[in-house]
Design an enzyme around this catalytic site. Sequence first.
Site, PDB file in Angstrom:
ATOM      1  N   TYR A  51       0.992  -1.157   0.026  1.00 18.82           N
ATOM      2  CA  TYR A  51      -0.170  -0.028  -0.057  1.00 18.82           C
ATOM      3  C   TYR A  51       0.822   1.300  -0.068  1.00 18.82           C
ATOM      4  CZ  TYR A  51      -4.954  -0.362   0.155  1.00 18.82           C
ATOM      5  OH  TYR A  51      -6.388  -0.577  -0.069  1.00 18.82           O
ATOM      6  N   GLU A  53      -0.581   4.926  -0.463  1.00 21.53           N
ATOM      7  CA  GLU A  53      -1.458   6.094  -0.525  1.00 21.53           C
ATOM      8  C   GLU A  53      -0.740   7.385  -0.626  1.00 21.53           C
ATOM      9  OE1 GLU A  53      -4.997   5.990   1.551  1.00 21.53           O
ATOM     10  OE2 GLU A  53      -5.431   4.073   0.634  1.00 21.53           O
TER      11      GLU A  53
END
Length: 410
Positions: A51, A53
């Site tokens: 991940y 972001e």
Amino acid sequence: MSALGEADPEVYAAVQGEEARQRDQVILIASENTVSRAVREAAGSVMTSKYAEGYPGRRYYGGCQFVDEAERLAQDRARRLFGAEHVNVQPHSGATANTAVYFALLEPGDGILSMDLNHGGHLSHGHPKNYTGRFYRIARYGVHPDTERIDMEEVARAAAEHRPRLIIAGASAYSRLIDFEGFRRVADGVGALLMVDMAHVAGLVAARLHPDPVPWAHVVTTTTHKTLRGPRGGMILCKEDHARAIDSALFPGIQGGPLMHLVAAKAVALKEALAPSFRDYQARVLANARSMAAAMAEGGCRVVSGGTDNHLFLVDLRPLGVTGKDAEAALGAAGITVNKNLIPNDPAKPTVTSGLRIGTPTVSSRGMGEPEVRQVAAWICEAIRRREDAAFLEGLRREVAALCARFPLP
Ligand code: DSN
């Protein structure tokens, strides 16, 4: 046996089937290509598990040092390849890249002027069934009925009448050069912004074999998997003035975590596109498209606008008395993959069509040249004529596979 084969024989069989299909068939879908092993390796890498972001150096997760490296490489290479001021390599697709631009530059109800889908435009440029057709006021320009080319006078007239906030240049089934400088003049004349969606021709632009939209457009969007020959995905290039708005419209505006395995694969493809051999490849794509279009015309088809300046051309099948749907099916039986496509002012429905769209990126990646694509064009015309003859189509499928065996996939 592979890990996938052991863990999930059903998915493994589907993947094997797809590999064999790509290996043994002549693929002429203008929006597809075949990527290098290096791109595939990056796309199938451990980065799929991460991940990330945010943007490099500004993430919402720990452990991002290596994905940051990959994303920075992709950004630097894209900036160098296209001479862009700012690049965002995170869009999951071309449609997502376009959405980020609309969210960054427009308010709901603002006007967009774009190319009619029935004349070669794209769904995400304002089709009534797409969200763009519901959120924005859409006006259209098309191709001239005689020349079947974009008519800049009509573009200027439509812009003056509709006063759009955004003008879009770019198409998914248009075989002629697009006058980006002319589009910018029209946009400036009505105080509009110009977005170019160069998804189809990005590889040709990178190779300097197609007019370059980057100096003229406020924002350029693209996919990475068509002529650019990267993994599936999108990318946005823009002037520095719009960088913050575009980046935040994409994340957190419409996307969450970027697909870092694909960002890494984009970086690899962009490195490949910077190599001198990429220009030779794109020159082959163009020469093959021209040669094939000429051979299809010799075979009795009408080529829309009389030819091509890029990687694709549209064939009007009406002189052969067959629909796009039936031609696509017959060619599929012979191991030749094409897609039925509307031709300008097509009397048939989009699910039937009077035409085919034929593109040369994939066959050119395999190393096929003009003698091979002329042979394929002759086969296409013959297969359409003998479309009811199952034995002929089956025999042709074997000849197609033999040709493919001489030009292995990467
Ligand atoms: N669907 C793509 C094409 O085939 O042109 C465009 O997104």
